[in-house]
Design an enzyme around this catalytic site. Sequence first.
Site, PDB file in Angstrom:
ATOM      1  N   ASP A 289       0.831  -1.201   0.000  1.00  0.00           N
ATOM      2  CA  ASP A 289       0.000   0.000   0.000  1.00  0.00           C
ATOM      3  C   ASP A 289       0.868   1.254   0.000  1.00  0.00           C
ATOM      4  O   ASP A 289       0.648   2.192  -0.765  1.00  0.00           O
ATOM      5  CB  ASP A 289      -0.927   0.003   1.218  1.00  0.00           C
TER       6      ASP A 289
ATOM      7  N   GLU B  58       1.274  -5.947  -5.095  1.00  0.00           N
ATOM      8  CA  GLU B  58       0.908  -5.103  -6.235  1.00  0.00           C
ATOM      9  C   GLU B  58       2.064  -4.265  -6.762  1.00  0.00           C
ATOM     10  O   GLU B  58       2.360  -4.284  -7.954  1.00  0.00           O
ATOM     11  CB  GLU B  58      -0.246  -4.179  -5.848  1.00  0.00           C
TER      12      GLU B  58
END
Length: 403
Positions: A15, A299
Site C-alpha cells: 500500500d 501489487e
Amino acid sequence: MLWDLFCRVIDNFGDMGVCWRLASDLGQRGHQVRLWVDDARVLQWMAPQVSWSADANLGLQTGRGQPGVTVCHWADAEALPDAHPLTPGDVVIEAFGCNLPDAFVARMQRPIPPQWVNLEYLSAEDYVERSHGLPSPVWHGPGAGLRKRFFYPGFTPATGGLLREPDLLARRAAWNTPARQAWLHRHGIPWAPGEGVMSIFCYANAPLDALLTQLAASVQADSPVTHVLLAHGHATELGLAWQSARAPVAEPPPQAPEVTAGAPRPPLSALRLHPLPALPQPEFDHLLWSCDLNFVRGEDSAVRALWAGRPHVWQIYEQDDGVHADKLDAFMDRWMRDWPAPLSAEIRALWRAWNGLGPWPASLPAWQSEGTPWAQHTLDSHQTLLKQTDLVTQLMHFVTQAG
C-alpha cells in the site's frame, strides 16, 4: 494542483509502495502532494531522503525530501482543531478504501468541494472495467452530500492503467550490461556475463525450499553459476533457513573468489544465495532490471516487474475466502493471452505452484538468457502493455472532468 493522498500501512509494504510512487510521480510533474500516512517508518528505507521537521505553514511535523511531496501524520488529520487553517486540496485520494478521518472530511464541505477519489487495488478481472469511474454518493456522516468516484488501475484501455513515470522507459533502456554488472558488484554479487541471476521477494508462505532445492540440483548437474538475490525480510529468512538445514557444519560460508567470465566452477559453489538489505524504490527497480528472473509479491513489485521486461513469477496476496486464485488466473489469462499454449501452460503451472495452488513442477522453464521463449514472449507482452496510457496521466484527466 494540490493533492491530499491518504494511506494506511496494513500488514505489508505494498500500500505504501503504491502511494509513494503515486505521490512522487505527481510531484515530478509539478503538482503538490500531502501524503497522510498512519505509519511512516517504512519510508526510512523506502525513501531515505525524507527528513522530518516542524512545518511553519501547517503547524505540524512533516517529512520532506522528495520534490513536490510533503509527508504528514494521519493522526494529525484526525485531530485537527477547528481553528487550524488547513484546507483540503483540489483532489483527495482515499487509497484502497482506507476511510478518511472525519475531521478532514468535514473540511471538504465547501461550495466547490475537492474531487474525492477512491483508488482501488489492481486486478485484471472483468469487473474492473465495469466499475472504473463509477460515482458513490455519501449519504451519512461528515461527508453527507459529497460524492466520491472509484478509480481502478488495470490492464486495458477501459481502466485507469498502471503507474509508470514519464522517464521510466528511458532509464530502463539505459540499463546495459556494464550498468548491471556495476550494480551487482556494488551489492556484493560477483556476477560475470553468462551467469544466471534471480531475485526473490516473497511472503512467508512461499515454497522457497522447493525452488532452491530444484535450483541446487540443476546447477550441480549443469554446472552454471546461479546467483539468488534474497530481498530483505521473508525471502532472506526462508533462504538462510534452507541453506542452514543443508549445511553439515554450522560455519560461515567461504568468501566468493574473484570471477573470470567462463571460468569453471566447483559444483558446491554453483548456487549462491545473497541476502540484500531493504532497498529504496529506485534501487528495487535496479534489482529487477539486473535479474534474468524475478519472483515478486503483492501489487507494487508486480507492476515494476512488468516494466522490467524480464520473466517473472507473481505471488499474489492470499485472501481467506480464496478469491486470490481467481485474481491470479485473470492476470495470467491477460498477460499470457498470445503466448504459445505449451509455454503458457508451463509458466502457469509454476505460478500456481508458487502460490500454493498446484503441485511443484518437475523442472523450471528455461529462464537464464534473453533468448528463451519465456523471455521473448514476456518482452512481447511488456511492449503491448506500454501502449496503454499510464495511471497518473489518466488520473489527472479523470479529476479535471466534472464526471
